[in-house]
Design a protein around this motif. Sequence first.
Motif, PDB file in Angstrom:
ATOM      1  N   ARG A   1      -4.799  10.830  -1.870  1.00  0.00           N
ATOM      2  CA  ARG A   1      -5.525  10.525  -0.628  1.00  0.00           C
ATOM      3  C   ARG A   1      -6.673   9.555  -0.874  1.00  0.00           C
ATOM      4  O   ARG A   1      -6.973   8.693  -0.054  1.00  0.00           O
ATOM      5  CB  ARG A   1      -6.042  11.819   0.011  1.00  0.00           C
TER       6      ARG A   1
ATOM      7  N   ILE B   1     -14.607   6.538   8.766  1.00  0.00           N
ATOM      8  CA  ILE B   1     -15.892   7.135   8.364  1.00  0.00           C
ATOM      9  C   ILE B   1     -16.414   6.446   7.109  1.00  0.00           C
ATOM     10  O   ILE B   1     -17.609   6.161   6.990  1.00  0.00           O
ATOM     11  CB  ILE B   1     -15.731   8.664   8.157  1.00  0.00           C
TER      12      ILE B   1
ATOM     13  N   MET C   1     -12.705  19.092  -3.346  1.00  0.00           N
ATOM     14  CA  MET C   1     -12.022  18.114  -2.479  1.00  0.00           C
ATOM     15  C   MET C   1     -11.208  17.181  -3.354  1.00  0.00           C
ATOM     16  O   MET C   1     -11.752  16.584  -4.281  1.00  0.00           O
ATOM     17  CB  MET C   1     -13.037  17.325  -1.669  1.00  0.00           C
TER      18      MET C   1
ATOM     19  N   SER D   1      -6.638   7.228  -3.223  1.00  0.00           N
ATOM     20  CA  SER D   1      -6.024   5.904  -3.401  1.00  0.00           C
ATOM     21  C   SER D   1      -5.615   5.318  -2.058  1.00  0.00           C
ATOM     22  O   SER D   1      -5.798   4.120  -1.808  1.00  0.00           O
ATOM     23  CB  SER D   1      -4.799   5.996  -4.323  1.00  0.00           C
ATOM     24  N   PHE D   2      -5.058   6.180  -1.195  1.00  0.00           N
ATOM     25  CA  PHE D   2      -4.684   5.695   0.137  1.00  0.00           C
ATOM     26  C   PHE D   2      -5.916   5.142   0.862  1.00  0.00           C
ATOM     27  O   PHE D   2      -5.873   4.055   1.449  1.00  0.00           O
ATOM     28  CB  PHE D   2      -4.038   6.805   0.980  1.00  0.00           C
TER      29      PHE D   2
ATOM     30  N   LEU E   1      -6.971   1.791  -0.616  1.00  0.00           N
ATOM     31  CA  LEU E   1      -6.059   0.696  -0.258  1.00  0.00           C
ATOM     32  C   LEU E   1      -6.177   0.351   1.229  1.00  0.00           C
ATOM     33  O   LEU E   1      -6.109  -0.823   1.609  1.00  0.00           O
ATOM     34  CB  LEU E   1      -4.627   1.075  -0.626  1.00  0.00           C
TER      35      LEU E   1
ATOM     36  N   VAL F   1       0.845  -1.200   0.000  1.00  0.00           N
ATOM     37  CA  VAL F   1       0.000   0.000   0.000  1.00  0.00           C
ATOM     38  C   VAL F   1       0.880   1.249   0.000  1.00  0.00           C
ATOM     39  O   VAL F   1       0.672   2.183  -0.775  1.00  0.00           O
ATOM     40  CB  VAL F   1      -0.950  -0.003   1.223  1.00  0.00           C
TER      41      VAL F   1
ATOM     42  N   PHE G   1     -21.070  14.314   9.780  1.00  0.00           N
ATOM     43  CA  PHE G   1     -19.691  13.936  10.102  1.00  0.00           C
ATOM     44  C   PHE G   1     -18.918  13.443   8.874  1.00  0.00           C
ATOM     45  O   PHE G   1     -17.729  13.150   8.964  1.00  0.00           O
ATOM     46  CB  PHE G   1     -19.662  12.910  11.239  1.00  0.00           C
TER      47      PHE G   1
ATOM     48  N   VAL H   1      -6.937  -3.299   2.926  1.00  0.00           N
ATOM     49  CA  VAL H   1      -6.199  -3.962   4.010  1.00  0.00           C
ATOM     50  C   VAL H   1      -7.163  -4.303   5.151  1.00  0.00           C
ATOM     51  O   VAL H   1      -7.156  -5.408   5.696  1.00  0.00           O
ATOM     52  CB  VAL H   1      -5.041  -3.063   4.522  1.00  0.00           C
TER      53      VAL H   1
ATOM     54  N   VAL I   1      -4.326 -14.872  -2.496  1.00  0.00           N
ATOM     55  CA  VAL I   1      -2.912 -14.675  -2.136  1.00  0.00           C
ATOM     56  C   VAL I   1      -2.051 -14.743  -3.394  1.00  0.00           C
ATOM     57  O   VAL I   1      -1.166 -13.910  -3.607  1.00  0.00           O
ATOM     58  CB  VAL I   1      -2.464 -15.741  -1.106  1.00  0.00           C
TER      59      VAL I   1
ATOM     60  N   ASN J   1      -9.143  -7.319   4.470  1.00  0.00           N
ATOM     61  CA  ASN J   1      -8.377  -8.553   4.698  1.00  0.00           C
ATOM     62  C   ASN J   1      -8.334  -8.917   6.171  1.00  0.00           C
ATOM     63  O   ASN J   1      -8.490 -10.081   6.545  1.00  0.00           O
ATOM     64  CB  ASN J   1      -6.934  -8.385   4.187  1.00  0.00           C
ATOM     65  N   VAL J   2      -8.124  -7.888   6.999  1.00  0.00           N
ATOM     66  CA  VAL J   2      -8.081  -8.132   8.451  1.00  0.00           C
ATOM     67  C   VAL J   2      -9.443  -8.661   8.904  1.00  0.00           C
ATOM     68  O   VAL J   2      -9.530  -9.644   9.659  1.00  0.00           O
ATOM     69  CB  VAL J   2      -7.717  -6.836   9.220  1.00  0.00           C
TER      70      VAL J   2
ATOM     71  N   THR K   1     -18.117   3.200   8.078  1.00  0.00           N
ATOM     72  CA  THR K   1     -19.271   3.158   8.985  1.00  0.00           C
ATOM     73  C   THR K   1     -20.359   4.194   8.718  1.00  0.00           C
ATOM     74  O   THR K   1     -21.421   4.130   9.335  1.00  0.00           O
ATOM     75  CB  THR K   1     -18.804   3.369  10.444  1.00  0.00           C
TER      76      THR K   1
ATOM     77  N   LEU L   1      -9.794 -12.234   8.058  1.00  0.00           N
ATOM     78  CA  LEU L   1      -9.041 -13.103   8.970  1.00  0.00           C
ATOM     79  C   LEU L   1      -9.829 -13.347  10.252  1.00  0.00           C
ATOM     80  O   LEU L   1      -9.855 -14.454  10.793  1.00  0.00           O
ATOM     81  CB  LEU L   1      -7.683 -12.478   9.316  1.00  0.00           C
TER      82      LEU L   1
ATOM     83  N   HIS M   1     -11.620  11.519   3.527  1.00  0.00           N
ATOM     84  CA  HIS M   1     -10.919  10.290   3.101  1.00  0.00           C
ATOM     85  C   HIS M   1     -10.654   9.390   4.306  1.00  0.00           C
ATOM     86  O   HIS M   1      -9.871   8.449   4.203  1.00  0.00           O
ATOM     87  CB  HIS M   1      -9.585  10.647   2.437  1.00  0.00           C
TER      88      HIS M   1
ATOM     89  N   THR N   1      -0.985  -5.881  -7.618  1.00  0.00           N
ATOM     90  CA  THR N   1       0.005  -4.824  -7.383  1.00  0.00           C
ATOM     91  C   THR N   1       0.590  -4.310  -8.695  1.00  0.00           C
ATOM     92  O   THR N   1       0.627  -3.101  -8.947  1.00  0.00           O
ATOM     93  CB  THR N   1       1.136  -5.364  -6.471  1.00  0.00           C
TER      94      THR N   1
ATOM     95  N   MET O   1       2.410   1.852  -3.373  1.00  0.00           N
ATOM     96  CA  MET O   1       1.452   2.359  -4.366  1.00  0.00           C
ATOM     97  C   MET O   1       1.114   3.829  -4.110  1.00  0.00           C
ATOM     98  O   MET O   1       1.050   4.631  -5.038  1.00  0.00           O
ATOM     99  CB  MET O   1       0.179   1.505  -4.343  1.00  0.00           C
ATOM    100  N   VAL O   2       0.926   4.168  -2.826  1.00  0.00           N
ATOM    101  CA  VAL O   2       0.573   5.553  -2.489  1.00  0.00           C
ATOM    102  C   VAL O   2       1.740   6.490  -2.813  1.00  0.00           C
ATOM    103  O   VAL O   2       1.551   7.566  -3.390  1.00  0.00           O
ATOM    104  CB  VAL O   2       0.161   5.664  -0.996  1.00  0.00           C
TER     105      VAL O   2
END
Lengths: 141, 317
Positions: B42, B248, A79, B44-45, B48, A14, A111, B52, B14, B55-56, B251, B59, B244, B21, A17-18
């Motif tokens: 931001r 938030i 934004m 993309s972050f 990603l 990650v 929010f 992640v 996997v 995935n958690v 949820t 698990l 971003h 990637t 990529m970022v």
Amino acid sequence: MEIAIKLLISIFGVSAMVLTCHFFKLSRPSSISDLDEAKRLLDQDSVGFQSGASVLSRDRAVALIEQVSGDSIGLLAAMGDGVVIRYLTPGSVKATRMGENSDLTIQLRDFTFRPVSIKFDDNSAARTWADKLNRMQESQA
Amino acid sequence: MNVPEFIQGFDPIVWAIPYFTISVFMEMWITKRGQRGRFETRDSFASLAMGVGNNVSSLVFTGILMVWYFFVYEHRLVTLDFSWWVWVLAFILYDFMYYWSHRLAHTVRWFWADHVVHHSSQHYNLTTALRQPWLSPFTLKFMWLGSILIITGFHPVMLAIVGSFNLIYQFWIHTETIDKCPAWFEKLMNTPSHHRVHHGTNPLYLDRNYAGVFIVWDKMFGTFQLERDDEKPRYGIIKNLGTHNPLIIATHEWFAIIDDIRKAKTLRDAAMYLLAPPGWSPDGTRMTSKQILSRWRERNKSTINEEGAELPGSPAE
């Protein structure tokens, strides 16, 4: 152990990529070019939004457009490389705050939308819009 | 039924990580060269990070889900083995189930609260494909998606594997760098073009193209819409997020539902806030996808009368 390794690989992937995205300079910060564009975006977003009084922030990051009927105010905020829109109706504004240099900060009861600041040309325009927005603080219900 | 040795411990996801990637880097490179595509760091972050987190979440919850699936398998109607034709059948039927599950995810707010995460980016690139929810098991959709096929006789491990391949297929279609595929492929399979429509918030594109792998399901059940040259998709959701923040993103719709139910005046309204399509409200102050489309068509109808122009949004081919 295996889970920890998978997680570490994911975090590494990650981050790579970022960072690539950042160093490639793929982000292009957006702005609202003029009020015509803002009105077009509103009309597109809320089919048939009847635009009335309007104002564009000096930095072109925020625009406010009142509906002709006065029922709601369209708030557009740049934004990332896009624009996020909210329709302000009575009860949707949490607070407004006048700042220096004819700035007005708007905080919504939402929010998912961070407070935004709009930079007006003069104090009287800022006050006029602050009054309009303050009317959107109280719920009609 | 014993699980064949060659699939024991086999996790296609996997094995697909290098493909995920490398594809993202390639898409960024193509975008950098100014050809096609759009990225925002931001955004993309956030996408990603959602991947992640998903995935958690997997698990944490996989054990519980597998216990449920094996419980259902104990009560199967017939026993299907691991023959090649059972694999093919499982893949096709899983995709059929996916279509209906996905359709419900857009038309019942309880399921939308989970799926909205995937649609919450205003961008459409391969990182958007990885923007996945964290709380899916709470929707309880696993009780029937997958379970129906398991009680029919398909082995849970087989379904887990075909489900993974279904997901892997859907990764590459989240891109603007591929315009159209060969005509025969566009007719049969879900493609970047078809899926761009699905992610579009243009009234014409709302609640269209639910397919996972085979686009034929949408054509069969009347939800297909062709991507139009004069209607470039605008991505995201009706009320786009102004943040971003992954927490938030994960949820926000659940909190919105809780807030609506808290304010509901009758039990019926509370139930509708949960089970009606997203955008439903008792006083009609919000709009569902159908209402937005209807308003848009009404307006364009008047444009035709005045200008004699062709009706945009006429039924797809």
